[in-house]
Design a protein around this motif. Structure first.
Motif, PDB file in Angstrom:
ATOM      1  N   TYR A 255       6.999  36.429  55.022  1.00 56.07           N
ATOM      2  CA  TYR A 255       6.630  35.459  56.071  1.00 56.07           C
ATOM      3  C   TYR A 255       5.772  34.337  55.499  1.00 56.07           C
ATOM      4  O   TYR A 255       5.934  33.165  55.885  1.00 56.07           O
ATOM      5  N   ILE A 256       4.856  34.655  54.593  1.00 55.79           N
ATOM      6  CA  ILE A 256       3.996  33.632  53.996  1.00 55.79           C
ATOM      7  C   ILE A 256       4.840  32.583  53.268  1.00 55.79           C
ATOM      8  O   ILE A 256       4.627  31.370  53.407  1.00 55.79           O
ATOM      9  N   ILE A 257       5.823  33.051  52.499  1.00 58.11           N
ATOM     10  CA  ILE A 257       6.721  32.134  51.801  1.00 58.11           C
ATOM     11  C   ILE A 257       7.499  31.282  52.799  1.00 58.11           C
ATOM     12  O   ILE A 257       7.640  30.059  52.629  1.00 58.11           O
ATOM     13  N   TYR A 258       7.988  31.925  53.852  1.00 58.71           N
ATOM     14  CA  TYR A 258       8.727  31.204  54.890  1.00 58.71           C
ATOM     15  C   TYR A 258       7.852  30.146  55.558  1.00 58.71           C
ATOM     16  O   TYR A 258       8.306  29.014  55.807  1.00 58.71           O
ATOM     17  N   HIS A 259       6.610  30.496  55.834  1.00 59.24           N
ATOM     18  CA  HIS A 259       5.691  29.566  56.507  1.00 59.24           C
ATOM     19  C   HIS A 259       5.517  28.291  55.694  1.00 59.24           C
ATOM     20  O   HIS A 259       5.646  27.175  56.229  1.00 59.24           O
ATOM     21  N   PHE A 260       5.220  28.415  54.407  1.00 58.79           N
ATOM     22  CA  PHE A 260       4.984  27.234  53.588  1.00 58.79           C
ATOM     23  C   PHE A 260       6.280  26.489  53.282  1.00 58.79           C
ATOM     24  O   PHE A 260       6.267  25.258  53.114  1.00 58.79           O
ATOM     25  N   ALA A 261       7.393  27.207  53.233  1.00 53.82           N
ATOM     26  CA  ALA A 261       8.678  26.548  52.995  1.00 53.82           C
ATOM     27  C   ALA A 261       9.081  25.668  54.171  1.00 53.82           C
ATOM     28  O   ALA A 261       9.711  24.622  53.990  1.00 53.82           O
ATOM     29  N   THR A 262       8.725  26.078  55.384  1.00 58.79           N
ATOM     30  CA  THR A 262       9.128  25.343  56.577  1.00 58.79           C
ATOM     31  C   THR A 262       8.063  24.383  57.095  1.00 58.79           C
ATOM     32  O   THR A 262       8.379  23.422  57.796  1.00 58.79           O
ATOM     33  N   ASN A 263       6.778  24.619  56.748  1.00 54.20           N
ATOM     34  CA  ASN A 263       5.693  23.795  57.292  1.00 54.20           C
ATOM     35  C   ASN A 263       4.940  22.993  56.239  1.00 54.20           C
ATOM     36  O   ASN A 263       4.007  22.263  56.579  1.00 54.20           O
ATOM     37  N   GLY A 264       5.315  23.117  54.975  1.00 57.20           N
ATOM     38  CA  GLY A 264       4.566  22.441  53.931  1.00 57.20           C
ATOM     39  C   GLY A 264       3.223  23.126  53.691  1.00 57.20           C
ATOM     40  O   GLY A 264       3.040  24.306  54.000  1.00 57.20           O
ATOM     41  N   PHE A 265       2.259  22.362  53.176  1.00 57.26           N
ATOM     42  CA  PHE A 265       0.940  22.931  52.856  1.00 57.26           C
ATOM     43  C   PHE A 265       0.082  23.008  54.120  1.00 57.26           C
ATOM     44  O   PHE A 265      -0.944  22.342  54.246  1.00 57.26           O
ATOM     45  N   ASP A 266       0.502  23.829  55.062  1.00 57.79           N
ATOM     46  CA  ASP A 266      -0.222  24.008  56.322  1.00 57.79           C
ATOM     47  C   ASP A 266      -1.126  25.231  56.193  1.00 57.79           C
ATOM     48  O   ASP A 266      -0.778  26.339  56.600  1.00 57.79           O
ATOM     49  N   LEU A 267      -2.322  25.019  55.637  1.00 56.60           N
ATOM     50  CA  LEU A 267      -3.241  26.125  55.375  1.00 56.60           C
ATOM     51  C   LEU A 267      -4.253  26.224  56.505  1.00 56.60           C
ATOM     52  O   LEU A 267      -5.425  25.916  56.347  1.00 56.60           O
ATOM     53  N   ASN A 268      -3.784  26.653  57.686  1.00 56.42           N
ATOM     54  CA  ASN A 268      -4.685  26.802  58.824  1.00 56.42           C
ATOM     55  C   ASN A 268      -5.360  28.164  58.795  1.00 56.42           C
ATOM     56  O   ASN A 268      -5.049  29.018  57.976  1.00 56.42           O
ATOM     57  N   ILE A 269      -6.287  28.382  59.735  1.00 57.97           N
ATOM     58  CA  ILE A 269      -7.092  29.601  59.709  1.00 57.97           C
ATOM     59  C   ILE A 269      -6.240  30.842  59.931  1.00 57.97           C
ATOM     60  O   ILE A 269      -6.516  31.917  59.375  1.00 57.97           O
ATOM     61  N   ASN A 270      -5.181  30.737  60.725  1.00 59.37           N
ATOM     62  CA  ASN A 270      -4.334  31.903  60.979  1.00 59.37           C
ATOM     63  C   ASN A 270      -3.565  32.329  59.729  1.00 59.37           C
ATOM     64  O   ASN A 270      -3.470  33.526  59.428  1.00 59.37           O
ATOM     65  N   ILE A 271      -3.038  31.369  59.008  1.00 61.35           N
ATOM     66  CA  ILE A 271      -2.271  31.739  57.820  1.00 61.35           C
ATOM     67  C   ILE A 271      -3.201  32.225  56.707  1.00 61.35           C
ATOM     68  O   ILE A 271      -2.830  33.090  55.901  1.00 61.35           O
ATOM     69  N   VAL A 272      -4.443  31.706  56.659  1.00 58.52           N
ATOM     70  CA  VAL A 272      -5.414  32.220  55.687  1.00 58.52           C
ATOM     71  C   VAL A 272      -5.705  33.691  55.980  1.00 58.52           C
ATOM     72  O   VAL A 272      -5.703  34.536  55.072  1.00 58.52           O
ATOM     73  N   ASN A 273      -5.956  34.023  57.249  1.00 53.26           N
ATOM     74  CA  ASN A 273      -6.194  35.419  57.619  1.00 53.26           C
ATOM     75  C   ASN A 273      -4.978  36.290  57.321  1.00 53.26           C
ATOM     76  O   ASN A 273      -5.112  37.439  56.876  1.00 53.26           O
ATOM     77  N   PHE A 274      -3.810  35.744  57.580  1.00 51.39           N
ATOM     78  CA  PHE A 274      -2.564  36.487  57.328  1.00 51.39           C
ATOM     79  C   PHE A 274      -2.413  36.788  55.833  1.00 51.39           C
ATOM     80  O   PHE A 274      -2.077  37.918  55.443  1.00 51.39           O
TER      81      PHE A 274
END
Length: 438
Positions: A255-274
């Protein structure tokens, strides 16, 4: 500087109460101010307080997870070894403070939640490497990284106004980050902070009034290697199964790979916790070791859980009563196109003491300041960044954001506030120069 630092350290040690009592005092102060200076009556202010009390539940959970997941990841054998290796660069107390400040600044520029946890945890490792350093100064240095967060990649104001459809788009349009985060003023402030703040913090050591060194550093009670456990029952075999951790941790990584592949460098607090959570699951290798670390980590989140609702209540009174608007309008009443950014910065710093949330403060103060900038012909992106820097600036004297750091360090707000006051005064200089001259 030594005399001033020593003075503020003594004052806060003597008179500043616990962070929870600080929130109570702010609650009473805002209530009295609202009744005295707005049209809201005593019962109305109580209703504003109660209605807003639970508005930060989601955010409170996020910040609790920042502490817990950061603790989990930091106590994995591989991360502990990496932190210990990096901490070995510090040989003296002065080097320790400089190194911790620099790492915290860079981490907070990437993401404020990431920076809070990494700064505090790294400070603990450095303190174990250099036990003669004043631990309070070291933690204050770690927390000082929060000064630059709103000028970095997780800054809520510049990211909000760069997003299509933001709530002020009809007033100011969509403002790309090249005009905010990558503007000459912001670049000057950030670079100046990164270069000078580590040096400034190093001199805070001279003003410490008492020694808080080795005896105050949290003990390293986690084992570096997973103990050998002989499982005898099906339940124990599951608890000690590396396969379970690999499967669920692998799903998280996908999911982490998918998140950055689809949203770019979107390092929000939720993805940091994830990221922290699932790397922790993988690197602890077994569910049992992971859960044992969770049990230790949740002890650090108590202050956040109980205090964030009180700050939500304060924000409810400030915004619903119109008190925050009155403060902003008073400041801009004597502004010009040249002075509006610095006046906006100071007013945002004051409002931030009562509304310590970047996004929440922009929702309250942004429309007022942008309208004033348009009427005066001032620079709109710079005015927006003035709100952002004001929000970051007074974080140094607002315990709200210090709670995760203090929880990890095992200190109280009075232990670091005297040094943070000095950091507040110093940081005013580069911010003011950037907003006035660039």
């Amino acid at each position: 500087m030594r005399a001033l630092t020593s003075l503020f350290d003594r004052l806060v040690q003597r008179y500043l109460p616990d962070a929870f009592l600080f929130a109570i005092i702010l609650t009473i102060l805002v209530y009295v101010l609202g009744v005295s200076f707005t049209d809201s009556g005593p019962i109305e202010m109580v209703s504003f307080w109660g209605n807003g009390f639970w508005d930060l539940l989601a955010f409170g959970m996020q910040m609790s997870l920042v502490v817990v997941t950061g603790y989990i990841l930091a106590n994995t054998p591989i991360v502990k070894k990496a932190l210990k290796s990096l901490s070995s660069l510090a040989k003296t107390p002065a080097q320790a403070v400089i190194l911790v400040t620099f790492v915290a600044l860079i981490a907070c520029l990437i993401n404020y939640g990431f920076g809070l946890v990494v700064g505090a945890l790294f400070a603990v490792h450095v303190a174990r490497r250099v036990p003669t350093v004043d631990f309070r100064v070291l933690i204050a240095s770690a927390y000082s990284g929060m000064l630059v967060w709103h000028g970095g990649f997780s800054g809520s104001v510049p990211l909000t106004i760069a997003t299509p459809g933001h709530f002020l788009e009809d007033l100011m349009g969509q403002v790309p980050v090249v005009e905010t985060l990558f503007s000459p003023a912001n670049i000057f402030i950030v670079l100046t902070m990164v270069i000078t703040l580590p040096i400034f913090n190093r001199y805070l050591l001279k003003g410490a009034t008492s020694s808080h060194s080795a005896s105050h550093i949290p003990e390293d009670d986690e084992q570096d290697e997973e103990p050998v456990v002989k499982a005898t029952t099906p339940a124990e075999k599951l608890e000690n199964s590396q396969i379970i951790s690999i499967v669920i941790g692998g799903l998280g990584l996908i999911y982490i790979i998918y998140h950055f592949a689809t949203n770019g460098f979107d390092l929000n607090i939720n993805i940091v916790n994830f990221i922290f959570l699932f790397l922790g699951i993988l690197l602890h290798r077994t569910p049992k070791r992971f859960l044992d670390t969770v049990s230790n980590g949740v002890k650090n989140a108590g202050g956040i859980i109980i205090q964030f609702p009180f700050y939500a209540g304060i924000m409810g009174m400030m915004t619903t009563s119109g008190l925050s608007e009155q403060i902003s309008h008073w400041f801009i009443s004597f502004a010009t196109d040249f002075t509006l950014p610095i006046i906006t910065f100071i007013s945002a710093g004051l409002v931030n003491i009562f509304v310590p949330s970047g996004g929440g403060q922009w929702a309250v103060q942004g429309p007022i300041m942008i309208q004033a900038a348009m009427e005066l012909g001032a620079d709109l992106p710079k005015t927006a960044m003035a709100v952002a820097w004001g929000d970051a600036w007074t974080n140094m004297i607002q315990p709200f954001w210090a709670l995760p750091v203090l929880a990890i360090a095992g200190l109280k707000i009075r232990d670091i506030m005297g040094f943070c006051v000095m950091i507040l005064f110093f940081s005013f200089i580069p911010i003011a120069i950037g907003l006035l001259l660039f």
